[in-house]
Design a protein around this motif. Structure first.
Motif, PDB file in Angstrom:
ATOM      1  N   LEU A  47       0.823  -1.209   0.000  1.00  0.00           N
ATOM      2  CA  LEU A  47       0.000   0.000   0.000  1.00  0.00           C
ATOM      3  C   LEU A  47       0.855   1.256   0.000  1.00  0.00           C
ATOM      4  O   LEU A  47       0.535   2.250  -0.665  1.00  0.00           O
ATOM      5  CB  LEU A  47      -0.917   0.012   1.231  1.00  0.00           C
ATOM      6  CG  LEU A  47      -2.214  -0.790   1.158  1.00  0.00           C
ATOM      7  CD1 LEU A  47      -2.930  -0.734   2.501  1.00  0.00           C
ATOM      8  CD2 LEU A  47      -3.125  -0.262   0.058  1.00  0.00           C
ATOM      9  N   LEU A  48       1.942   1.215   0.752  1.00  0.00           N
ATOM     10  CA  LEU A  48       2.784   2.411   0.871  1.00  0.00           C
ATOM     11  C   LEU A  48       3.472   2.779  -0.441  1.00  0.00           C
ATOM     12  O   LEU A  48       3.980   3.893  -0.582  1.00  0.00           O
ATOM     13  CB  LEU A  48       3.834   2.196   1.971  1.00  0.00           C
ATOM     14  CG  LEU A  48       3.276   2.085   3.403  1.00  0.00           C
ATOM     15  CD1 LEU A  48       4.374   1.689   4.374  1.00  0.00           C
ATOM     16  CD2 LEU A  48       2.627   3.400   3.826  1.00  0.00           C
ATOM     17  N   LYS A  49       3.463   1.863  -1.405  1.00  0.00           N
ATOM     18  CA  LYS A  49       4.100   2.129  -2.701  1.00  0.00           C
ATOM     19  C   LYS A  49       3.098   2.568  -3.754  1.00  0.00           C
ATOM     20  O   LYS A  49       3.492   2.995  -4.842  1.00  0.00           O
ATOM     21  CB  LYS A  49       4.830   0.867  -3.183  1.00  0.00           C
ATOM     22  CG  LYS A  49       5.929   0.391  -2.257  1.00  0.00           C
ATOM     23  CD  LYS A  49       6.497  -0.938  -2.739  1.00  0.00           C
ATOM     24  CE  LYS A  49       7.518  -1.506  -1.774  1.00  0.00           C
ATOM     25  NZ  LYS A  49       8.004  -2.841  -2.196  1.00  0.00           N
ATOM     26  N   LEU A  50       1.795   2.425  -3.458  1.00  0.00           N
ATOM     27  CA  LEU A  50       0.779   2.750  -4.461  1.00  0.00           C
ATOM     28  C   LEU A  50       0.639   4.259  -4.655  1.00  0.00           C
ATOM     29  O   LEU A  50       0.828   5.038  -3.731  1.00  0.00           O
ATOM     30  CB  LEU A  50      -0.578   2.163  -4.058  1.00  0.00           C
ATOM     31  CG  LEU A  50      -0.701   0.634  -4.033  1.00  0.00           C
ATOM     32  CD1 LEU A  50      -2.113   0.235  -3.629  1.00  0.00           C
ATOM     33  CD2 LEU A  50      -0.362   0.034  -5.398  1.00  0.00           C
ATOM     34  N   THR A  51       0.266   4.636  -5.868  1.00  0.00           N
ATOM     35  CA  THR A  51       0.024   6.057  -6.170  1.00  0.00           C
ATOM     36  C   THR A  51      -1.311   6.268  -6.892  1.00  0.00           C
ATOM     37  O   THR A  51      -1.610   7.395  -7.296  1.00  0.00           O
ATOM     38  CB  THR A  51       1.154   6.635  -7.037  1.00  0.00           C
ATOM     39  OG1 THR A  51       1.277   5.858  -8.234  1.00  0.00           O
ATOM     40  CG2 THR A  51       2.482   6.636  -6.297  1.00  0.00           C
ATOM     41  N   ASP A  52      -2.097   5.187  -7.063  1.00  0.00           N
ATOM     42  CA  ASP A  52      -3.387   5.358  -7.754  1.00  0.00           C
ATOM     43  C   ASP A  52      -4.436   5.797  -6.735  1.00  0.00           C
ATOM     44  O   ASP A  52      -5.221   5.001  -6.233  1.00  0.00           O
ATOM     45  CB  ASP A  52      -3.806   4.091  -8.506  1.00  0.00           C
ATOM     46  CG  ASP A  52      -3.588   2.807  -7.735  1.00  0.00           C
ATOM     47  OD1 ASP A  52      -2.951   2.856  -6.663  1.00  0.00           O
ATOM     48  OD2 ASP A  52      -4.063   1.759  -8.197  1.00  0.00           O
ATOM     49  N   TYR A  53      -4.395   7.110  -6.445  1.00  0.00           N
ATOM     50  CA  TYR A  53      -5.247   7.700  -5.423  1.00  0.00           C
ATOM     51  C   TYR A  53      -6.727   7.574  -5.811  1.00  0.00           C
ATOM     52  O   TYR A  53      -7.095   7.661  -6.982  1.00  0.00           O
ATOM     53  CB  TYR A  53      -4.876   9.162  -5.211  1.00  0.00           C
ATOM     54  CG  TYR A  53      -3.414   9.356  -4.867  1.00  0.00           C
ATOM     55  CD1 TYR A  53      -2.839   8.661  -3.816  1.00  0.00           C
ATOM     56  CD2 TYR A  53      -2.595  10.206  -5.625  1.00  0.00           C
ATOM     57  CE1 TYR A  53      -1.501   8.813  -3.504  1.00  0.00           C
ATOM     58  CE2 TYR A  53      -1.258  10.359  -5.323  1.00  0.00           C
ATOM     59  CZ  TYR A  53      -0.704   9.652  -4.253  1.00  0.00           C
ATOM     60  OH  TYR A  53       0.614   9.796  -3.959  1.00  0.00           O
ATOM     61  N   GLY A  54      -7.537   7.356  -4.803  1.00  0.00           N
ATOM     62  CA  GLY A  54      -8.956   7.145  -5.011  1.00  0.00           C
ATOM     63  C   GLY A  54      -9.334   5.685  -5.067  1.00  0.00           C
ATOM     64  O   GLY A  54     -10.514   5.332  -4.976  1.00  0.00           O
ATOM     65  N   LYS A  55      -8.369   4.808  -5.187  1.00  0.00           N
ATOM     66  CA  LYS A  55      -8.618   3.368  -5.234  1.00  0.00           C
ATOM     67  C   LYS A  55      -9.160   2.895  -3.888  1.00  0.00           C
ATOM     68  O   LYS A  55      -8.631   3.278  -2.838  1.00  0.00           O
ATOM     69  CB  LYS A  55      -7.327   2.626  -5.572  1.00  0.00           C
ATOM     70  CG  LYS A  55      -7.455   1.112  -5.706  1.00  0.00           C
ATOM     71  CD  LYS A  55      -6.100   0.500  -5.998  1.00  0.00           C
ATOM     72  CE  LYS A  55      -6.176  -1.007  -6.187  1.00  0.00           C
ATOM     73  NZ  LYS A  55      -6.848  -1.363  -7.448  1.00  0.00           N
ATOM     74  N   ILE A  56     -10.192   2.084  -3.890  1.00  0.00           N
ATOM     75  CA  ILE A  56     -10.750   1.527  -2.650  1.00  0.00           C
ATOM     76  C   ILE A  56     -10.023   0.219  -2.351  1.00  0.00           C
ATOM     77  O   ILE A  56      -9.962  -0.683  -3.196  1.00  0.00           O
ATOM     78  CB  ILE A  56     -12.262   1.267  -2.767  1.00  0.00           C
ATOM     79  CG1 ILE A  56     -12.992   2.531  -3.249  1.00  0.00           C
ATOM     80  CG2 ILE A  56     -12.822   0.805  -1.425  1.00  0.00           C
ATOM     81  CD1 ILE A  56     -12.821   3.718  -2.334  1.00  0.00           C
TER      82      ILE A  56
END
Length: 466
Positions: free
Chosen positions: A13-22
């Motif tokens: 999760l800390l590496k993700l950047t696709d904001y808004g993803k549930i």
């Protein structure tokens, strides 16, 4: 039933950047703070040293649910991944719904507050993996275990499972845990009054192994290159920060290796493991450096940067005697070197790791190959900063007559060692090996000061909890 969302480990999760993803995450609460409008919940799932922040708008949640969320509680959270406005974190979770899997009563949960001593945490070893310190140590322990298997597998070694229950004592130390099914309050006895172990489960006296080496040699004489990696046991009534009653050993045995080959392998392996730790465990290492040992990472790099100094025991004793340093334990030729002597050579004299060879035969085990001088054997000890000896090994004596004479000199039963002597009668070959205490390695890699803090459930005198 709640709508299902993809579940992630926090390290991902800390590496993700696709904001808004549930997303869904599951883990344990490390802390909760907030105000009348918002709750800020720090969660950790053990996958990484870092927490992720969950933000809950209180008006959207049942008051009773929020009250159940306290340090130590276990949660499942569905929420939206958003960019974090706070420092030190790139993302956080805006909670949509929260399910409390398990509560942790703040009045009695022993990890409610921060700043517990390591001594206190040893008393609650069943809970200490939930702390940052021990989750970091145990992640590194896993990484080092994996790296050991990878190192040997990539070099053509075979992993050999040697017995935990044995009728031999590889070290000749006598500090053994006995294994028996006899009623020790009323054991069967011989006419001379001694216990009749012929009536025991194995028909003889047996114990938990102190080493897999001797059996490992049998594997090397057939498979060429083998290694063992398993628990070993020593019934030494010692309370020092460097002794355990149950610990893990890595013991490679190599056909056709002489003492130089043995030293090369040991140095290569240690440098490989340290490199692996720096490449795969840097977050945990940086945390441990900050909390416990501010020289940790520089010391790991120090070992990588320097070829190991190699010299004979006799020369090392001369250096120690000429040093002018007053040691707690006197040093002289024929004495077994203590940690203070070993660390002086590494940290003060050579300023690099050291491999000592050619020890007096009287202070080494019976199976080590004798040098032509009749006084010394082809032993080797690898010495590290802060630790002292981290590896002990030798070229093994492959000559039947010399090995038999040494067994007789040391009063070891020829009958009990007949199987071992057979390897020198049938197709003997030069061979070598060494032992690396896994917890000693872990002390060096993590910077922890007590060996009880690098194994999940330490076994020491008067302590066998859980």
């Amino acid at each position: 039933m709640k709508e299902q969302y993809p579940s992630y480990k926090i390290k991902d999760l800390l590496k993700l950047t696709d904001y808004g993803k549930i997303v869904n995450l599951k883990g344990w609460v490390r802390s909760k703070r907030g105000n009348k409008q918002l709750a800020f919940i720090a969660m950790n799932d053990g996958s990484v040293i870092h927490n992720i922040q969950v933000v809950a708008e209180l008006e959207k949640f049942d008051e009773e649910t929020i009250k159940l969320i306290s340090t130590g509680a276990c949660l499942s959270v569905n929420g939206s991944l958003v960019e974090s406005p706070g420092q030190g974190q790139q993302v956080e979770i805006q909670a949509i719904n929260i399910e409390v899997y398990g509560t942790a009563d703040a009045a009695i949960y022993p990890l409610q507050k921060k700043g517990h001593t390591l001594e206190f945490l040893r008393e609650i070893a069943h809970l200490r993996p939930r702390t940052n310190t021990f989750s970091a140590v145990f992640r590194i322990r896993h990484a080092m275990s994996f790296a050991i298997h990878k190192f040997f597998n990539d070099r053509g070694f075979f992993y050999l499972h040697t017995p935990l229950i044995t009728g031999s004592d590889a070290e000749g130390a006598g500090a053994l845990f006995q294994v028996t099914t006899l009623d020790m309050e009323k054991p069967p006895r011989k006419e001379d009054g001694s216990i009749d172990y012929a009536q025991d489960f194995f028909g003889k006296r047996t114990s938990l192994t102190v080493s897999g080496q001797l059996e490992g040699e049998l594997g090397a004489m057939a498979l060429g290159l083998i290694y063992t990696f398993g628990p070993t046991f020593r019934a030494e009534n010692s309370y020092t920060p460097r002794h355990l009653a149950e610990f893990w050993m890595i013991e490679p045995e190599m056909a056709f290796y002489d003492i130089t080959d043995n030293m090369n392998l040991a140095e290569d392996m240690l440098k490989y493991l340290i490199t692996y730790a720096l490449e795969h465990c840097i977050d945990d290492l940086e945390f441990l450096q900050k909390m416990y040992d501010n020289e940790l990472i520089s010391r790991l790099n120090f070992v990588l940067a320097n070829p190991f100094e190699r010299l004979a025991y006799t020369e090392a004793v001369e250096i120690l005697m000429a040093s002018g340093k007053k040691f707690e334990y006197p040093v002289g030729w024929g004495t077994d070197l203590q940690s203070e002597h070993e660390r002086y050579l590494v940290e003060n004299h050579f300023k690099k790791p050291v491999i000592l060879t050619d020890y007096p035969k009287e202070i080494k085990a019976f199976y080590m190959k004798q040098n032509p001088d009749g006084k010394t054997v082809r032993a080797m000890d690898v010495l590290f900063p802060k630790i002292g000896e981290i590896i002990g090994g030798s070229q093994r004596e492959e000559k039947y007559d010399l090995l038999l004479n040494r067994i007789r000199e040391m009063g070891i039963s020829e009958k009990e060692m007949e199987w071992y002597l057979d390897t020198r009668k049938f197709g003997t070959a030069p061979h070598s090996g060494f032992g690396l205490g896994f917890e000693r390695l872990m002390l060096f890699i993590t910077g922890m000061a007590n060996i009880r803090d690098v194994i999940p459930f330490p076994r020491t005198p008067q302590n066998a909890e859980f």
